[in-house]
Structure formats: C-alpha cells, structure tokens
Design a protein around this motif. Structure first.
Motif, PDB file in Angstrom:
ATOM      1  N   SER A 220       0.818  -1.210   0.000  1.00  0.00           N
ATOM      2  CA  SER A 220       0.000   0.000   0.000  1.00  0.00           C
ATOM      3  C   SER A 220       0.854   1.265   0.000  1.00  0.00           C
ATOM      4  N   THR A 221       0.241   2.367  -0.414  1.00  0.00           N
ATOM      5  CA  THR A 221       0.917   3.664  -0.386  1.00  0.00           C
ATOM      6  C   THR A 221       1.278   4.063   1.036  1.00  0.00           C
ATOM      7  N   LEU A 227       7.823   3.785   5.258  1.00  0.00           N
ATOM      8  CA  LEU A 227       9.201   3.378   5.060  1.00  0.00           C
ATOM      9  C   LEU A 227      10.050   4.534   4.542  1.00  0.00           C
ATOM     10  N   MET A 228       9.478   5.400   3.740  1.00  0.00           N
ATOM     11  CA  MET A 228      10.205   6.587   3.270  1.00  0.00           C
ATOM     12  C   MET A 228      10.614   7.471   4.444  1.00  0.00           C
ATOM     13  N   ASP A 229       9.745   7.584   5.440  1.00  0.00           N
ATOM     14  CA  ASP A 229      10.106   8.356   6.639  1.00  0.00           C
ATOM     15  C   ASP A 229      11.314   7.736   7.330  1.00  0.00           C
ATOM     16  N   GLU A 230      11.368   6.412   7.356  1.00  0.00           N
ATOM     17  CA  GLU A 230      12.522   5.737   7.952  1.00  0.00           C
ATOM     18  C   GLU A 230      13.780   6.019   7.144  1.00  0.00           C
ATOM     19  N   TYR A 231      13.669   5.975   5.820  1.00  0.00           N
ATOM     20  CA  TYR A 231      14.822   6.307   4.969  1.00  0.00           C
ATOM     21  C   TYR A 231      15.364   7.704   5.292  1.00  0.00           C
ATOM     22  N   ARG A 232      14.453   8.648   5.440  1.00  0.00           N
ATOM     23  CA  ARG A 232      14.885  10.036   5.693  1.00  0.00           C
ATOM     24  C   ARG A 232      15.588  10.174   7.037  1.00  0.00           C
ATOM     25  N   ALA A 245      11.476   7.100  -7.742  1.00  0.00           N
ATOM     26  CA  ALA A 245      12.328   5.916  -7.872  1.00  0.00           C
ATOM     27  C   ALA A 245      12.658   5.338  -6.494  1.00  0.00           C
ATOM     28  N   VAL A 246      12.880   6.212  -5.526  1.00  0.00           N
ATOM     29  CA  VAL A 246      13.153   5.740  -4.166  1.00  0.00           C
ATOM     30  C   VAL A 246      11.912   5.059  -3.592  1.00  0.00           C
ATOM     31  N   GLU A 247      10.760   5.628  -3.833  1.00  0.00           N
ATOM     32  CA  GLU A 247       9.511   5.028  -3.362  1.00  0.00           C
ATOM     33  C   GLU A 247       9.308   3.641  -3.964  1.00  0.00           C
ATOM     34  N   ILE A 252       9.474  -2.319  -3.263  1.00  0.00           N
ATOM     35  CA  ILE A 252      10.155  -3.595  -3.514  1.00  0.00           C
ATOM     36  C   ILE A 252      10.659  -4.203  -2.218  1.00  0.00           C
ATOM     37  N   GLU A 253      11.241  -3.373  -1.344  1.00  0.00           N
ATOM     38  CA  GLU A 253      11.740  -3.882  -0.060  1.00  0.00           C
ATOM     39  C   GLU A 253      10.626  -4.538   0.737  1.00  0.00           C
ATOM     40  N   ILE A 254       9.511  -3.843   0.869  1.00  0.00           N
ATOM     41  CA  ILE A 254       8.389  -4.384   1.642  1.00  0.00           C
ATOM     42  C   ILE A 254       7.889  -5.673   1.010  1.00  0.00           C
TER      43      ILE A 254
END
Length: 486
Positions: A220-221, A227-232, A245-247, A252-254
């Motif tokens: 899901s979005t 997960l993007m928040d974790e990346y940041r 592209a990062v999203e 893919i990771e999830i």
C-alpha cells in the motif's frame, strides 16, 4: 536483524570415583565457580551439568544433549584423570558440536604446598590427553582450546566458537528463495542444490518473478510512505534523487521481505536477466534487507546468498556484506582491489552515513534504480567464497587489509570498499585462482579465519585459507593433498 533462536551450551566436567566423594565434591565446586565466571564473559548461555564420573552418567548426559533442541553444543573438561573408555558409548551417540577445553582450576602450581592430594585432584594435564586420544581414535570432529579459564584470550576463543556453532545451527535449517535462475552461461554461481541440502542443510527453492511481483504490487501507499520516513531518518538523499524511484525501492523492499517472511526464507537471490513485471532492479531494497540480516547474492548465486546469511549470524549482523572483486589497482607496491557490485552492498560495512542516489544502470533494461552509496571502513577483514568442485564443496578465504579510499568516484555511484589482499596482491590472487575462488564473496570485518575454518569443519567441507603467512607453493600443495583426501 532477522534473528534465530537463542541456544544453550552445556559444560560437562569429567572425573572418576577413584579419589572418593570428597574429591568429586571439590570437582563439582570448582566447575560451578568456573561456569559462573565464564557466564559473565561468554556471548551465549552456559549451563553447568553434573560431574560425569561413570559410563552410564556420560551416556545419559550425551543423549539428553542430543534430544534438547535448545542445546547447541557441549564443552568438556577433564578435571581429574577420567579413563576414556568410559566415554566411548556417549561419544558414539553424540550428535552435537563439541569443544574440548584443556584447562585447570588453579592457574599456578602451589610450589611450597603441592602434595599428592593436589596432584590427584588437578590432573587435567594428563586427563585431557587421555580424553583427547579417545576422541581422535574415534575420528570425531571437535574444537580444542587450551589455556587458563580466566584468560581473556581463551574466553574470546570459546565465545567465538559459540558464535560459530550458532552459524552451524542456522545452516542446518536455512531456506533460500531464488527469484529467477543463474546468470546465463556463468559457471561459478551454479551448484548442486541436492548435495547442498544433504551436506549443508540448505533448502533452495525457485520462484517465478511473477510470484514476487504480485506481492510487491499489493504493497500500500501508506506502507511506502512510512518506510520513506525511515529512509529520511537514516540516510541522506542526493540533491537530484528521483523520489518516485526511491519510493519504488521502498515498495520492492516491503514486497520482498513479506514474501520471504511468508515462506520463512532467510536468504535470497535475484538476477538482472529476469525482471519481468518489475520497474527497477532491486538495489536499495536489497541493501536494506541485508542490513536486517538476510543473506543475498546477485545473478542467482544462491550459494553466496546462503553463506552471507550464515556468516551474518556468526558476525551478529555487524560489518558483513555481499561483495564482488570489481577492478584492480596495479600501481607497483600499492596493488589493491576495489570491491563493489552493481547496487547490492550491505550498509553494515559503511564508514559514513550512506547516501540515497538514483542513477542509470545498463544492466536489466529497467528504470534508473535507487541505491545506497558509501565507502567501506578501513581495517582487517576477510573475503570468503563457497564453490562447488563437483565432488565436494570448498570454502576459500583470504585475509585482507581494507584501506580508506581517498578518491571520489562521481561517475561510479555504487557502494564500495578498497583493500589490499594478504600476503600480497600476487600471492593472494594467484592462490585464490588456483583454489578456484569465485568473484562473488562474503566480506566481513568481524569474522576470523579460525571461525571460518571451524565452521567448515563442523559442516564437513574443505577449507582453504590465504593469510599473511601463505605462499602460492604451500597453497598448491594443500590443494593437491585435499584432492587426494576428499
């Protein structure tokens, strides 16, 4: 880290009733004091068992160890002389790893007070030799560590062996998922999966890429945004990074992790030649999963993926990554190797805060993938490769000295580490090539050559170590002898 269960190690002291109950009581008291001290220093739980002083008691203890799933291995020590024929029945049935600890309770000889009572009680000097003869006579593999039980170096070696046994236990139950097949026409990444399951315990299952894509597309979005928040919070973003592209890598990771969790897979491989339905080759996604403790290797290399998982367990998931010998620097006297891969190097070896970069990749014919870019740390390390020789598996290891890379590589946006192979570029690489060592390896700052050799011994496979004392002639002789032995 994707964790395995916690294990116990049993401490079994050998003696005999010849010296009377008072002596046996003192043996038990010394063993208790030793175990209480060792428990404070060792990485795994150490459990004291009653003194083994008869064939029946020894057999009972060894059978109990075999039947206890929490018992990963046993440590034996002969406090007094313990006639080794008493141990035959138990040793015949033992199926757990064993460390024979040659030590004694007292560190120093009490020169002014030593008498026959002391001599009868403190007989490990020949008790352990008697036991060692029997284990060798029965051709039973074991680890031997000698030295005083309070010596820091001795305790570290025992702790390192415990970690190695944990890796052995992980190996015997490891499941690997292959998404796509091996890279076409490549030889060294191939291997006998049936023999790997018999010999190493590795169960290797193949899946069509569509099975994985279906799970990725179900993410899901909201999951991606979290997960993007974790990346940041963990990484810097290159100023030109394409967020979409990062999203996609987050998705893919999830998806991959969900697929692996559903099947209890702890290692996996992908190949850039089979990406049907995927928008990018997994890059950042794979790096993140390795950082969580999963084993991985590219181009369908399931052997290296499995080896990485096993060695991550051994290393506690610290400073250990999938690696490839990328290119050489051949300046006379400063020969070095640049290690990297297209995208997939684990950030546990990073010397700096990784940066998320989105850049073109000629392999795979897909959209530009996001990846973590960083340089590896300086320090002593090793590379290890597992290869299938047709009649047996061979583990090849080379000690290296990783160095700080002072050069920027703006046109090569990949994670990398620079190292000097030991004892020298020519000796190490010639020996590696003679041994058939692969271009895919596991690189680790945390694992010692002794641990690798111990793991190979537990698995019953060949091991070739190239270190700062090696020379090509010596290695070629070892290879020759091993061909005859195996």
């Amino acid at each position: 880290m994707h964790k395995q269960g916690k294990y116990q190690f049993w401490f079994i002291t050998g003696s005999q009733p010849l010296y009377g109950q008072e002596a046996l009581d003192e043996v038990a008291a010394h063993s208790k004091a030793m175990v209480e001290r060792l428990k404070e220093k060792l990485p795994e739980e150490l459990v004291l068992k009653p003194v083994a002083s008869s064939p029946e008691r020894i057999l009972e203890l060894f059978r109990a160890a075999n039947g206890d799933n929490n018992c990963a291995g046993i440590i034996t020590w002969m406090h007094t002389f313990s006639p080794a024929k008493m141990w035959i029945a138990g040793l015949n049935e033992l199926n757990k790893p064993m460390l024979h600890f040659h030590t004694q309770y007292n560190r120093d000889i009490p020169w002014g007070d030593i008498d026959m009572d002391f001599m009868n009680l403190n007989q490990s000097a020949h008790g352990d030799r008697e036991f060692g003869f029997m284990v060798s006579r029965m051709n039973i593999d074991r680890k031997v560590v000698a030295g005083h039980w309070q010596d820091a170096r001795v305790m570290k070696r025992i702790g390192d062996w415990m970690k190695t046994v944990n890796a052995y236990q992980e190996s015997k139950q490891l499941k690997i998922a292959r998404f796509g097949d091996n890279m076409r026409e490549v030889a060294v990444t191939e291997g006998d999966k049936v023999e790997a399951q018999i010999k190493l315990g590795w169960s290797v299952s193949g899946f069509g890429i569509g099975d994985l894509v279906e799970v990725i597309n179900s993410v899901s979005t909201e999951e991606v945004n979290a997960l993007m928040d974790e990346y940041r919070s963990l990484y810097t973003f290159h100023r030109d990074a394409n967020i979409a592209a990062v999203e996609e890598q987050a998705r893919i990771e999830i998806g991959i992790e969900r697929f692996l969790q559903q099947g209890d897979f702890r290692a996996f491989s992908t190949t850039f030649e089979d990406l049907h339905g995927m928008k990018q080759l997994p890059g950042l996604a794979v790096q993140r999963l390795m950082a969580k403790g999963y084993g991985f290797a590219g181009e369908g290399d399931w052997k290296t993926a499995a080896l990485l998982r096993v060695l991550k367990v051994l290393a506690g998931n610290v400073g250990t990554s999938f690696m490839e010998d990328y290119t050489n620097h051949l300046e006379p006297g400063q020969e070095m190797i640049l290690g990297s891969h297209m995208l997939e190097v684990c950030p546990t070896i990073s010397a700096q805060k990784p940066e998320i970069v989105v850049a073109p990749l000629s392999m795979g014919n897909r959209e530009d993938p996001a990846r973590l870019v960083f340089k590896g740390k300086a320090g002593r390390a090793l590379n290890a490769a597992l290869i299938d020789m047709g009649s047996r598996f061979r583990l090849v290891a080379n000690e290296v000295e990783a160095v700080e890379n002072p050069h920027d590589m703006p046109k090569l946006p990949v994670a990398s580490v620079l190292w000097k192979p030991l004892p020298s570029f020519s000796e190490a690489t010639e020996a590696w090539i003679y041994a058939g060592g692969a271009h895919h390896t596991v690189f680790s700052y945390e694992i010692s050559k002794e641990q690798l050799a111990d793991w190979a011994s537990l698995m019953g496979i060949e091991c070739i170590v190239i270190d700062d004392q090696s020379n090509v002639g010596q290695v070629r002789k070892e290879l020759f002898w091993n061909r005859r032995a195996y």
